[in-house]
Motif scaffolding. Structure first.
Motif, PDB file in Angstrom:
ATOM      1  N   ILE A  92       0.846  -1.189   0.000  1.00 34.23           N
ATOM      2  CA  ILE A  92       0.000   0.000   0.000  1.00 34.23           C
ATOM      3  C   ILE A  92       0.883   1.241   0.000  1.00 34.23           C
ATOM      4  CG2 ILE A  92      -1.708   1.336   1.296  1.00 34.23           C
ATOM      5  CD1 ILE A  92      -2.688  -1.356   2.451  1.00 34.23           C
ATOM      6  N   ALA A  93       0.584   2.148  -0.920  1.00 34.45           N
ATOM      7  CA  ALA A  93       1.220   3.467  -0.950  1.00 34.45           C
ATOM      8  C   ALA A  93       0.130   4.484  -0.641  1.00 34.45           C
ATOM      9  CB  ALA A  93       1.836   3.747  -2.325  1.00 34.45           C
ATOM     10  N   THR A  94       0.468   5.494   0.136  1.00 34.08           N
ATOM     11  CA  THR A  94      -0.508   6.535   0.446  1.00 34.08           C
ATOM     12  C   THR A  94      -0.027   7.868  -0.090  1.00 34.08           C
ATOM     13  OG1 THR A  94       0.444   7.070   2.622  1.00 34.08           O
ATOM     14  CG2 THR A  94      -1.242   5.337   2.552  1.00 34.08           C
ATOM     15  N   MET A  95      -0.988   8.684  -0.496  1.00 36.20           N
ATOM     16  CA  MET A  95      -0.702  10.041  -0.966  1.00 36.20           C
ATOM     17  C   MET A  95      -1.824  10.943  -0.507  1.00 36.20           C
ATOM     18  SD  MET A  95       0.650   9.696  -4.880  1.00 36.20           S
ATOM     19  CE  MET A  95      -0.936   9.230  -5.526  1.00 36.20           C
ATOM     20  N   ASP A 102       4.157  13.419  -5.412  1.00 38.17           N
ATOM     21  CA  ASP A 102       4.385  13.031  -6.795  1.00 38.17           C
ATOM     22  C   ASP A 102       4.225  11.517  -6.924  1.00 38.17           C
ATOM     23  OD1 ASP A 102       5.324  12.479  -9.359  1.00 38.17           O
ATOM     24  OD2 ASP A 102       7.001  13.880  -9.198  1.00 38.17           O
ATOM     25  N   PRO A 103       3.256  11.053  -7.691  1.00 38.62           N
ATOM     26  CA  PRO A 103       3.065   9.609  -7.842  1.00 38.62           C
ATOM     27  C   PRO A 103       4.292   8.874  -8.378  1.00 38.62           C
ATOM     28  CG  PRO A 103       1.189  10.792  -8.741  1.00 38.62           C
ATOM     29  CD  PRO A 103       2.243  11.816  -8.420  1.00 38.62           C
ATOM     30  N   ARG A 104       5.184   9.572  -9.070  1.00 41.46           N
ATOM     31  CA  ARG A 104       6.406   8.927  -9.575  1.00 41.46           C
ATOM     32  C   ARG A 104       7.306   8.463  -8.433  1.00 41.46           C
ATOM     33  NH1 ARG A 104       8.060  13.610 -13.612  1.00 41.46           N
ATOM     34  NH2 ARG A 104       7.576  14.659 -11.672  1.00 41.46           N
ATOM     35  N   ASP A 105       7.132   9.044  -7.252  1.00 39.34           N
ATOM     36  CA  ASP A 105       7.940   8.639  -6.101  1.00 39.34           C
ATOM     37  C   ASP A 105       7.552   7.270  -5.561  1.00 39.34           C
ATOM     38  OD1 ASP A 105       9.436  10.964  -6.222  1.00 39.34           O
ATOM     39  OD2 ASP A 105       8.177  12.027  -4.758  1.00 39.34           O
ATOM     40  N   ILE A 106       6.388   6.779  -5.927  1.00 40.70           N
ATOM     41  CA  ILE A 106       5.949   5.463  -5.444  1.00 40.70           C
ATOM     42  C   ILE A 106       6.953   4.387  -5.844  1.00 40.70           C
ATOM     43  CG2 ILE A 106       4.188   3.658  -5.726  1.00 40.70           C
ATOM     44  CD1 ILE A 106       2.121   5.978  -5.928  1.00 40.70           C
ATOM     45  N   LYS A 108      10.122   4.698  -6.359  1.00 40.73           N
ATOM     46  CA  LYS A 108      11.329   4.851  -5.537  1.00 40.73           C
ATOM     47  C   LYS A 108      11.123   4.224  -4.161  1.00 40.73           C
ATOM     48  CE  LYS A 108      12.374   9.250  -7.759  1.00 40.73           C
ATOM     49  NZ  LYS A 108      12.387  10.708  -7.572  1.00 40.73           N
ATOM     50  N   LEU A 109       9.943   4.419  -3.597  1.00 40.99           N
ATOM     51  CA  LEU A 109       9.651   3.833  -2.291  1.00 40.99           C
ATOM     52  C   LEU A 109       9.587   2.315  -2.369  1.00 40.99           C
ATOM     53  CD1 LEU A 109       6.998   6.401  -1.074  1.00 40.99           C
ATOM     54  CD2 LEU A 109       9.312   6.087  -0.158  1.00 40.99           C
ATOM     55  N   LEU A 110       9.011   1.790  -3.443  1.00 41.43           N
ATOM     56  CA  LEU A 110       8.969   0.338  -3.608  1.00 41.43           C
ATOM     57  C   LEU A 110      10.368  -0.240  -3.735  1.00 41.43           C
ATOM     58  CD1 LEU A 110       5.905  -0.131  -5.973  1.00 41.43           C
ATOM     59  CD2 LEU A 110       6.057  -0.674  -3.544  1.00 41.43           C
ATOM     60  N   ALA A 111      11.250   0.474  -4.425  1.00 40.88           N
ATOM     61  CA  ALA A 111      12.632   0.014  -4.559  1.00 40.88           C
ATOM     62  C   ALA A 111      13.316  -0.038  -3.192  1.00 40.88           C
ATOM     63  CB  ALA A 111      13.402   0.928  -5.515  1.00 40.88           C
ATOM     64  N   GLY A 125       9.324   5.185   3.781  1.00 41.95           N
ATOM     65  CA  GLY A 125       8.705   6.513   3.856  1.00 41.95           C
ATOM     66  C   GLY A 125       9.564   7.544   3.152  1.00 41.95           C
ATOM     67  N   GLY A 126       8.925   8.548   2.633  1.00 42.23           N
ATOM     68  CA  GLY A 126       9.641   9.618   1.958  1.00 42.23           C
ATOM     69  C   GLY A 126       9.468  10.914   2.707  1.00 42.23           C
ATOM     70  N   VAL A 127      10.384  11.830   2.442  1.00 42.72           N
ATOM     71  CA  VAL A 127      10.308  13.175   3.018  1.00 42.72           C
ATOM     72  C   VAL A 127      10.189  14.152   1.863  1.00 42.72           C
ATOM     73  CG1 VAL A 127      11.500  14.906   4.382  1.00 42.72           C
ATOM     74  CG2 VAL A 127      11.708  12.502   5.008  1.00 42.72           C
ATOM     75  N   ARG A 128       9.135  14.920   1.862  1.00 42.10           N
ATOM     76  CA  ARG A 128       8.906  15.880   0.792  1.00 42.10           C
ATOM     77  C   ARG A 128       9.852  17.059   0.995  1.00 42.10           C
ATOM     78  NH1 ARG A 128       2.802  16.630   0.580  1.00 42.10           N
ATOM     79  NH2 ARG A 128       3.265  17.440   2.611  1.00 42.10           N
ATOM     80  N   THR A 129      10.713  17.299   0.001  1.00 37.90           N
ATOM     81  CA  THR A 129      11.674  18.391   0.117  1.00 37.90           C
ATOM     82  C   THR A 129      11.209  19.653  -0.598  1.00 37.90           C
ATOM     83  OG1 THR A 129      12.906  17.577  -1.801  1.00 37.90           O
ATOM     84  CG2 THR A 129      13.639  16.839   0.398  1.00 37.90           C
ATOM     85  N   GLN A 130      10.315  19.502  -1.552  1.00 38.62           N
ATOM     86  CA  GLN A 130       9.788  20.658  -2.277  1.00 38.62           C
ATOM     87  C   GLN A 130       8.276  20.551  -2.316  1.00 38.62           C
ATOM     88  OE1 GLN A 130      11.644  20.525  -6.096  1.00 38.62           O
ATOM     89  NE2 GLN A 130      13.523  21.439  -5.349  1.00 38.62           N
ATOM     90  N   ARG A 131       7.602  21.462  -1.662  1.00 40.19           N
ATOM     91  CA  ARG A 131       6.141  21.445  -1.651  1.00 40.19           C
ATOM     92  C   ARG A 131       5.613  22.252  -2.820  1.00 40.19           C
ATOM     93  NH1 ARG A 131       3.315  20.346   3.419  1.00 40.19           N
ATOM     94  NH2 ARG A 131       4.832  19.327   4.725  1.00 40.19           N
TER      95      ARG A 131
END
Length: 132
Positions: A92-95, A102-106, A108-111, A125-131
């Motif tokens: 499960i990925a959440t947004m 950015d859905p393209r980050d999914i 990267k998280l799976l990797a 988990g990711g950290v958003r660096t640019q909002r």
């Protein structure tokens, strides 16, 4: 990722996101390979701005879209919980529904779930660096 065929549910809580949710669903479809994506679960937390109409229209042409609506406002955490409980895939990925993720980050998280050391990783988990 071929071994993960159909193994991903994307969960998106939404409240009054009529102006964003359609683009986000389409961006997610474009970003995640169809072989990997089982479903996009959007939980509408009782929006009153047309979010429901946008999602119902999209669900006609996007079979992977599952639309769930709360009967009363319950908040983002409750919408996430509803989405995770509704999801049928093992991953499960959440947004957020506002389009700031950015859905393209999914991918990267799976990797990141594939630990090179052979360890079992259960959360990335990711950290958003640019909002936006």
């Amino acid at each position: 990722m071929a071994s993960r065929e159909g193994s991903l549910s994307v969960v998106i809580p939404a409240f009054n996101e009529a102006g964003n949710i359609g683009d986000l669903v389409i961006e997610t479809i474009d970003a995640v390979p169809a072989s990997l994506l089982r479903e996009i679960v959007v939980v509408d937390d009782c929006s009153d701005d047309g979010t429901e109409d946008v999602l119902k229209r999209l669900s006609v042409t996007i079979p992977a879209l599952r639309y769930v609506r709360h009967g009363a406002r319950a908040g983002q955490s409750a919408a996430l919980r509803t989405g995770v409980r509704t999801a049928t895939a093992p991953l499960i990925a959440t947004m957020d529904g506002d389009g700031q993720n950015d859905p393209r980050d999914i991918l990267k998280l799976l990797a990141a779930l594939e630990a090179p050391s052979g360890e079992t990783v259960v959360l990335a988990g990711g950290v958003r660096t640019q909002r936006r």
